[in-house]
Design a protein around this motif. Structure first.
Motif, PDB file in Angstrom:
ATOM      1  N   ALA A 118       0.846  -1.189   0.000  1.00  0.00           N
ATOM      2  CA  ALA A 118       0.000   0.000   0.000  1.00  0.00           C
ATOM      3  C   ALA A 118       0.887   1.246   0.000  1.00  0.00           C
ATOM      4  CB  ALA A 118      -0.903  -0.012   1.232  1.00  0.00           C
ATOM      5  N   GLY A 119       0.504   2.231  -0.756  1.00  0.00           N
ATOM      6  CA  GLY A 119       1.249   3.480  -0.803  1.00  0.00           C
ATOM      7  C   GLY A 119       2.216   3.582  -1.954  1.00  0.00           C
ATOM      8  N   LEU A 120       2.570   2.450  -2.564  1.00  0.00           N
ATOM      9  CA  LEU A 120       3.560   2.495  -3.634  1.00  0.00           C
ATOM     10  C   LEU A 120       3.013   3.217  -4.867  1.00  0.00           C
ATOM     11  CD1 LEU A 120       6.434   1.646  -4.360  1.00  0.00           C
ATOM     12  CD2 LEU A 120       5.487  -0.444  -5.348  1.00  0.00           C
ATOM     13  N   ALA A 121       1.741   2.996  -5.196  1.00  0.00           N
ATOM     14  CA  ALA A 121       1.147   3.656  -6.362  1.00  0.00           C
ATOM     15  C   ALA A 121       1.118   5.170  -6.176  1.00  0.00           C
ATOM     16  CB  ALA A 121      -0.263   3.121  -6.602  1.00  0.00           C
ATOM     17  N   THR A 122       0.812   5.620  -4.970  1.00  0.00           N
ATOM     18  CA  THR A 122       0.800   7.058  -4.699  1.00  0.00           C
ATOM     19  C   THR A 122       2.198   7.637  -4.796  1.00  0.00           C
ATOM     20  OG1 THR A 122      -1.081   6.741  -3.213  1.00  0.00           O
ATOM     21  CG2 THR A 122       0.103   8.826  -3.042  1.00  0.00           C
ATOM     22  N   LEU A 123       3.179   6.919  -4.273  1.00  0.00           N
ATOM     23  CA  LEU A 123       4.554   7.397  -4.364  1.00  0.00           C
ATOM     24  C   LEU A 123       4.990   7.509  -5.825  1.00  0.00           C
ATOM     25  CD1 LEU A 123       7.526   6.755  -2.147  1.00  0.00           C
ATOM     26  CD2 LEU A 123       7.807   6.217  -4.558  1.00  0.00           C
ATOM     27  N   LEU A 124       4.625   6.543  -6.635  1.00  0.00           N
ATOM     28  CA  LEU A 124       4.959   6.607  -8.054  1.00  0.00           C
ATOM     29  C   LEU A 124       4.330   7.829  -8.718  1.00  0.00           C
ATOM     30  CD1 LEU A 124       4.771   2.900  -9.279  1.00  0.00           C
ATOM     31  CD2 LEU A 124       6.651   4.486  -9.720  1.00  0.00           C
ATOM     32  N   ARG A 125       3.125   8.141  -8.321  1.00  0.00           N
ATOM     33  CA  ARG A 125       2.444   9.318  -8.877  1.00  0.00           C
ATOM     34  C   ARG A 125       3.171  10.600  -8.505  1.00  0.00           C
ATOM     35  NH1 ARG A 125      -2.708  10.552  -5.740  1.00  0.00           N
ATOM     36  NH2 ARG A 125      -1.094  11.560  -4.472  1.00  0.00           N
ATOM     37  N   ASP A 126       3.701  10.656  -7.271  1.00  0.00           N
ATOM     38  CA  ASP A 126       4.369  11.860  -6.782  1.00  0.00           C
ATOM     39  C   ASP A 126       5.840  11.942  -7.200  1.00  0.00           C
ATOM     40  OD1 ASP A 126       1.991  12.417  -5.505  1.00  0.00           O
ATOM     41  OD2 ASP A 126       2.663  11.674  -3.542  1.00  0.00           O
ATOM     42  N   LEU A 127       6.378  10.864  -7.736  1.00  0.00           N
ATOM     43  CA  LEU A 127       7.814  10.795  -7.980  1.00  0.00           C
ATOM     44  C   LEU A 127       8.337  11.835  -8.979  1.00  0.00           C
ATOM     45  CD1 LEU A 127      10.320   9.311  -7.106  1.00  0.00           C
ATOM     46  CD2 LEU A 127       9.821   7.535  -8.791  1.00  0.00           C
ATOM     47  N   PRO A 128       7.644  12.121 -10.090  1.00  0.00           N
ATOM     48  CA  PRO A 128       8.176  13.137 -11.011  1.00  0.00           C
ATOM     49  C   PRO A 128       8.428  14.483 -10.340  1.00  0.00           C
ATOM     50  CG  PRO A 128       6.447  11.883 -12.086  1.00  0.00           C
ATOM     51  CD  PRO A 128       6.432  11.467 -10.634  1.00  0.00           C
ATOM     52  N   ALA A 129       7.537  14.883  -9.438  1.00  0.00           N
ATOM     53  CA  ALA A 129       7.724  16.159  -8.737  1.00  0.00           C
ATOM     54  C   ALA A 129       8.932  16.088  -7.812  1.00  0.00           C
ATOM     55  CB  ALA A 129       6.466  16.505  -7.941  1.00  0.00           C
ATOM     56  N   ILE A 130       9.126  14.945  -7.152  1.00  0.00           N
ATOM     57  CA  ILE A 130      10.283  14.785  -6.259  1.00  0.00           C
ATOM     58  C   ILE A 130      11.575  14.879  -7.062  1.00  0.00           C
ATOM     59  CG2 ILE A 130      11.480  13.167  -4.727  1.00  0.00           C
ATOM     60  CD1 ILE A 130       8.719  12.062  -3.954  1.00  0.00           C
ATOM     61  N   ALA A 139      16.348  11.129 -14.017  1.00  0.00           N
ATOM     62  CA  ALA A 139      16.730   9.871 -13.376  1.00  0.00           C
ATOM     63  C   ALA A 139      15.838   8.753 -13.909  1.00  0.00           C
ATOM     64  CB  ALA A 139      16.593   9.983 -11.864  1.00  0.00           C
ATOM     65  N   TYR A 140      16.426   7.598 -14.093  1.00  0.00           N
ATOM     66  CA  TYR A 140      15.682   6.464 -14.634  1.00  0.00           C
ATOM     67  C   TYR A 140      14.876   5.803 -13.525  1.00  0.00           C
ATOM     68  CZ  TYR A 140      14.747   1.805 -16.487  1.00  0.00           C
ATOM     69  OH  TYR A 140      14.126   0.646 -16.867  1.00  0.00           O
ATOM     70  N   VAL A 141      13.575   5.695 -13.720  1.00  0.00           N
ATOM     71  CA  VAL A 141      12.677   5.102 -12.729  1.00  0.00           C
ATOM     72  C   VAL A 141      12.302   3.697 -13.188  1.00  0.00           C
ATOM     73  CG1 VAL A 141      10.445   5.269 -11.573  1.00  0.00           C
ATOM     74  CG2 VAL A 141      11.788   7.349 -12.024  1.00  0.00           C
ATOM     75  N   GLU A 142      12.582   2.715 -12.344  1.00  0.00           N
ATOM     76  CA  GLU A 142      12.301   1.313 -12.650  1.00  0.00           C
ATOM     77  C   GLU A 142      11.178   0.825 -11.742  1.00  0.00           C
ATOM     78  OE1 GLU A 142      14.605  -3.026 -12.714  1.00  0.00           O
ATOM     79  OE2 GLU A 142      15.556  -1.275 -11.781  1.00  0.00           O
ATOM     80  N   ASP A 143      10.043   0.516 -12.324  1.00  0.00           N
ATOM     81  CA  ASP A 143       8.909  -0.020 -11.577  1.00  0.00           C
ATOM     82  C   ASP A 143       9.081  -1.535 -11.477  1.00  0.00           C
ATOM     83  OD1 ASP A 143       6.517  -0.800 -10.463  1.00  0.00           O
ATOM     84  OD2 ASP A 143       5.253   0.236 -11.910  1.00  0.00           O
ATOM     85  N   LYS A 144       9.317  -2.030 -10.254  1.00  0.00           N
ATOM     86  CA  LYS A 144       9.559  -3.456 -10.050  1.00  0.00           C
ATOM     87  C   LYS A 144       8.304  -4.216  -9.628  1.00  0.00           C
ATOM     88  CE  LYS A 144      14.437  -3.056  -8.754  1.00  0.00           C
ATOM     89  NZ  LYS A 144      15.461  -3.478  -7.768  1.00  0.00           N
ATOM     90  N   GLY A 145       7.176  -3.533  -9.599  1.00  0.00           N
ATOM     91  CA  GLY A 145       5.955  -4.189  -9.171  1.00  0.00           C
ATOM     92  C   GLY A 145       5.757  -4.116  -7.671  1.00  0.00           C
ATOM     93  N   LEU A 146       6.705  -4.671  -6.913  1.00  0.00           N
ATOM     94  CA  LEU A 146       6.640  -4.607  -5.449  1.00  0.00           C
ATOM     95  C   LEU A 146       7.505  -3.476  -4.899  1.00  0.00           C
ATOM     96  CD1 LEU A 146       6.906  -8.403  -4.508  1.00  0.00           C
ATOM     97  CD2 LEU A 146       4.857  -7.015  -4.810  1.00  0.00           C
ATOM     98  N   ALA A 147       8.179  -2.754  -5.783  1.00  0.00           N
ATOM     99  CA  ALA A 147       9.075  -1.680  -5.364  1.00  0.00           C
ATOM    100  C   ALA A 147       9.312  -0.767  -6.557  1.00  0.00           C
ATOM    101  CB  ALA A 147      10.406  -2.246  -4.861  1.00  0.00           C
ATOM    102  N   VAL A 148       9.934   0.377  -6.283  1.00  0.00           N
ATOM    103  CA  VAL A 148      10.352   1.274  -7.352  1.00  0.00           C
ATOM    104  C   VAL A 148      11.797   1.672  -7.086  1.00  0.00           C
ATOM    105  CG1 VAL A 148       9.447   3.317  -6.173  1.00  0.00           C
ATOM    106  CG2 VAL A 148       9.851   3.392  -8.627  1.00  0.00           C
ATOM    107  N   ALA A 149      12.608   1.658  -8.136  1.00  0.00           N
ATOM    108  CA  ALA A 149      14.021   2.009  -8.009  1.00  0.00           C
ATOM    109  C   ALA A 149      14.307   3.243  -8.843  1.00  0.00           C
ATOM    110  CB  ALA A 149      14.905   0.851  -8.443  1.00  0.00           C
TER     111      ALA A 149
END
Length: 280
Positions: A118-130, A139-149
């Protein structure tokens, strides 16, 4: 190989003497595969499959323990083909992906894992602004499904971008009940409650291992080294191997904790070949 403690050679010999009761656990990136700019091209060392097949009959089990998704490691490592080659050796190959949240074995041939935190989808949404605020929009964003790198290796100032992102990503992770895992010019955000040290504990318990070798290369492997120290205190034979090159920024993080330091994947495979030869 670089022996970094007076007792390292003795510890190696002790593990080789009971190799049939030992688990050999290996990180992937920087340990079995060279570090490259594009994570999707981080293929396993060309000699690794043959070395693992040579070692397998001499040990209790071989495990790959990685922050990558298990499916990705199976493909980049050709590990399903390695498992086929091990079928007659009586040795199990295990893959623990996403710091142990995913599990695959050469017996089941299926990946088991939980739903995304829970919360990972919201973090992904906010990541471009961060990324924009930290002056690292590319920066290259890698969506791992259970994590984001978030990888900074491709940027003009990779270490500077990494340093600027570390604090904001930690704050964002904590706001969503997630944790961060810093690596080599990469910061991963994932759920807590699992790490490579806990994977080591599981391997020892489920396989009734009497010895453990763990080889890793960065901060995500510290917990595994700490787990080996705890098991060693309880009487298990352990060997902590740091895969590093002189230019590695994180070399100092693992070297003081390691028994043996080797030069990257080439050095790891040379050590495993030696173990296969010396194993009782």
């Amino acid at each position: 190989m670089d022996v970094t403690s007076a007792a390292a050679e003795q510890k190696y010999a002790a593990l080789a003497a009971i190799a049939g009761q030992a688990v050999v656990a290996l990180d992937f990136d920087g340990t079995l595969a060279p570090i490259v700019d594009d994570p999707a091209r981080a293929h396993i060392h060309p000699d690794a499959g043959a070395v693992l097949v040579e070692l397998a009959p001499k040990v209790r089990a071989i495990a790959v323990v990685t922050g990558r998704p298990a499916r990705q490691v199976l493909d980049l490592g050709g590990l399903e083909e390695v498992a086929d080659a091990l079928a007659g050796a009586g040795t199990e190959l295990l893959v623990f992906g996403q710091y142990g949240n995913e599990r695959w074995t050469s017996t089941s041939r299926a990946i088991a894992g939980p739903r995304p935190p829970a919360g990972l989808a919201t973090l992904l949404r906010d990541l471009p602004a961060i990324l924009r605020v930290a002056d690292a929009p590319d920066a290259y964003v890698e969506d791992k499904g259970l994590a984001v790198a978030v990888h900074t290796r491709r940027l003009a100032d990779p270490q500077g971008a990494f340093d600027r992102l570390l604090g904001p990503l930690r704050e964002a992770a904590e706001a969503h009940d997630l944790v961060i895992e810093p690596g080599k010019q990469v910061i991963e955000v994932r759920s807590g409650g699992m790490d490579k040290g806990l994977v080591v504990d599981r391997l020892v318990d489920t396989l009734a291992a009497k010895a453990v070798l763990f080889a890793g290369d960065d901060l995500g492997d510290v917990e595994a080294f700490e787990a080996l120290d705890a098991w060693n205190a309880e009487g298990l034979t352990t060997l902590k191997v740091c895969s590093a090159s002189p230019g590695d920024a994180e070399r100092s993080a693992l070297v003081p904790l390691a028994d043996i330091v080797v030069d990257g994947p080439d050095g790891v495979l040379a050590l495993l070949r030696r173990l296969a030869s010396d194993a009782a």
